[in-house]
Design an enzyme around this catalytic site. Structure first.
Site, short mmCIF file in Angstrom:
data_model
loop_
_atom_site.label_atom_id
_atom_site.label_comp_id
_atom_site.label_asym_id
_atom_site.label_seq_id
_atom_site.Cartn_x
_atom_site.Cartn_y
_atom_site.Cartn_z
N ASP A 19 -46.18 89.33 80.17
CA ASP A 19 -44.96 89.26 79.44
C ASP A 19 -45.04 90.23 78.20
OD1 ASP A 19 -43.03 86.71 79.23
OD2 ASP A 19 -43.02 87.57 77.18
N CYS A 49 -32.34 82.80 87.80
CA CYS A 49 -31.68 81.64 86.73
C CYS A 49 -30.13 82.22 86.51
CB CYS A 49 -32.46 81.21 85.78
SG CYS A 49 -32.68 82.80 84.53
N ARG A 84 -43.34 74.68 89.60
CA ARG A 84 -44.64 75.08 89.02
C ARG A 84 -45.73 74.39 90.16
NH1 ARG A 84 -42.14 75.43 83.94
NH2 ARG A 84 -41.93 73.31 83.59
#
Length: 397
Positions: A251, A341, A213
Site C-alpha cells: 500500500d 468497487c 476475505r
C-alpha cells in the site's frame, strides 16, 4: 407553502417502480419554495401524487425520495422505523457471523437516501451525503440516541461529493466523545480488526469485503501471497489464518501498513511470515515482472477507479493493466482474486476487462467463483445502483 414538483410526461415511470431519484431533466415545473434538503411533494404530469422527497436545487439529482406513502411524515418516528427495519434485516447475519462491526444503513438501499451508518462496536459512524440527510441530521442523531443509547455517534461527512449537494464537508462527534480514535471489532466469528474511525478511509473500514476475505483464505494455504492495495491488511490477515507460507502486503500509506501489522498481531498471527511494503502497486507489479518474481495467489482490491461516466474508459485501462501484469506474476495454476468497487463498471464489463487482460498476458484464465458485497450491503430491487462490488476468483495457466 411546501414546494410541489411536477414531472414531465413519461418521467414518472421510474418512480412508479420505486426508484428513489428524480433528476433535474425530469422536472417540468415547481410551485412554492423549499430550503435545501426540505421535504417536497412529487407529482406526475397529471397532478397525481407520487412521493415525498428531499429537495436539492444545485444537484443533478434534484430530489431523493423518502417515502412513497402520502400520509407518512418525515419525522423522528420515521427515522426510528427505518433504522429498526435496517437492524432487523441484518440481525440474522450479525448473529451468525458474530459481528461487532457492520453496515447498519446503506443509504438508498435502506430507504434513507444519502445516509450511510457503520457500527463499530459502540461507535456509530455516519456519512451524510445528501441535502436531505443534512437537513434532518439532528433528528437522525436523536433516533440513533433513542435506539442505541450506549453508543457514541461520530460524523465522517468529509467527502467531496457533498459539494454537489451544496454542502460543506464536516467531521467530528455528533453524540458523546470517542474514547480513542481506533475501535476493535470482530467479524467471521472471532477475527479481530482495528478500525480508525477518525483517519481511516470512508467511515474507517471496508466492511463490504467481509465474506470475500473469508473466501480468499481458501486459496492461501501453503501459498506465497501478494496482497495489493492492502489498506489495513485484512485480506493479509485471512491469508495468514488460512495457512499462507508468506504474505506481502502493499500500500502507499504508512498509517495503513502500520495498522495492517497491528491487525495481524491482534489475531496472534506470525508476522515473520508477512511483509508490509510502502510502494505504488502499478510500479511494483512491473518491477516484479522484470525481476521474474512469482506468487501462487494475488489479491487485487484497488480503490474506485471511476467516479463518473467520463472516467470509465480510463478505469478499464487501469483494471486491465493491473490484472494483466498480476497474471504474468502467477505460477501456473495460481489464483487471482480481483475486484472492482466502481459502481459504473458492470459485472459484464469487468469480466470482459479481465478476459482482455488474460489475452494480453498470454495466459489461459478460468473464472471459478464470482464474488459480491457482504449481506449488510443489501441491493434493493428498485435501486440496482446499490450493487457496486464485484469480484472474480480466476485460475491462471
Amino acid at each position: 407553502m411546501t414546494l410541489t414538483v411536477t414531472l414531465a410526461k413519461g418521467k414518472e415511470k421510474s418512480l412508479r417502480r420505486r426508484h428513489p431519484w428524480i433528476f433535474s431533466g425530469a422536472i417540468k415545473t415547481t410551485q412554492g419554495d423549499a430550503e435545501l434538503g426540505e421535504t417536497v411533494d412529487i407529482l406526475d404530469y397529471q397532478g397525481k401524487w407520487l412521493a415525498k422527497a428531499a429537495w436539492s436545487p444545485s444537484s443533478q439529482i434534484r430530489a431523493r425520495v423518502w417515502s412513497f406513502q402520502q400520509d407518512e411524515i418525515i419525522d423522528l418516528a420515521f427515522f426510528e422505523r427505518r433504522l429498526q427495519q435496517a437492524q432487523a434485516l441484518r440481525q440474522p447475519l450479525i448473529s451468525e457471523q458474530g459481528l461487532t462491526g457492520y453496515r447498519l444503513v446503506a443509504a438508498e438501499a435502506d430507504g434513507l437516501p444519502g445516509i450511510t451508518i457503520d457500527k463499530y462496536d459502540n461507535v456509530l459512524v455516519t456519512q451524510l451525503l445528501s441535502a436531505g440527510a443534512e437537513y434532518h441530521k439532528s433528528t437522525l442523531v436523536q433516533a440513533l440516541a433513542n435506539l442505541y443509547p450506549d453508543c457514541v455517534v461520530y460524523d465522517r461527512s468529509d467527502v467531496a461529493v457533498r459539494k454537489k449537494e451544496g454542502l460543506e464537508l464536516s467531521q467530528g462527534p455528533l453524540l458523546g466523545e470517542l474514547a480513542q480514535e481506533s475501535v476493535i471489532i470482530e467479524e467471521n466469528n472471532g477475527v479481530k480488526i482495528s478500525v480508525d474511525v477518525v483517519n481511516g478511509h470512508k467511515t474507517g473500514f471496508y466492511l463490504d469485503q467481509r465474506d470475500n476475505r473469508a473466501i480468499a483464505a481458501k486459496y492461501c494455504q501453503g501459498k506465497q501471497v501478494l496482497n495489493c492495495f492492502c489498506y489495513t491488511g485484512t485480506f493479509g490477515v485471512y491469508a495468514l489464518k488460512g495457512g499462507a507460507n508468506y504474505v506481502e502486503n502493499v500500500d502507499v500509506s504508512d498509517l495503513a501498513l502500520r495498522t495492517a501489522k497491528k491487525n495481524a498481531e491482534l489475531n496472534q498471527l506470525d508476522t515473520s511470515k508477512a511483509a508490509y511494503i510502502n510502494e505504488d502497486v502499478f510500479a511494483l507489479l512491473r518491477r516484479y515482472r522484470k525481476e521474474g518474481k512469482k506468487f501462487d495467489t494475488i489479491i487485487l482490491d484497488p480503490p474506485k477507479f471511476a467516479e463518473n461516466k467520463s472516467q470509465v474508459v480510463k478505469a478499464c485501462r487501469g483494471y486491465k493493466d493491473i490484472n494483466m501484469v498480476a497474471m504474468q506474476l502467477l505460477n501456473p495454476g495460481g489464483t487471482l482474486l480481483t475486484f472492482s468497487c466502481s459502481g459504473l463498471i458492470s459485472s459484464e464489463l469487468f469480466q470482459k476487462v479481465v478476459a482482455d487482460a488474460a489475452v494480453d498476458a498470454n495466459k489461459d484464465a478460468y473464472i471459478v467463483e464470482r464474488l459480491s458485497q457482504a449481506g449488510d450491503h443489501p441491493i434493493r430491487t428498485s435501486y440496482p445502483e446499490g450493487f457496486y462490488l464485484k469480484g472474480l476468483v480466476v485460475k491462471v495457466y
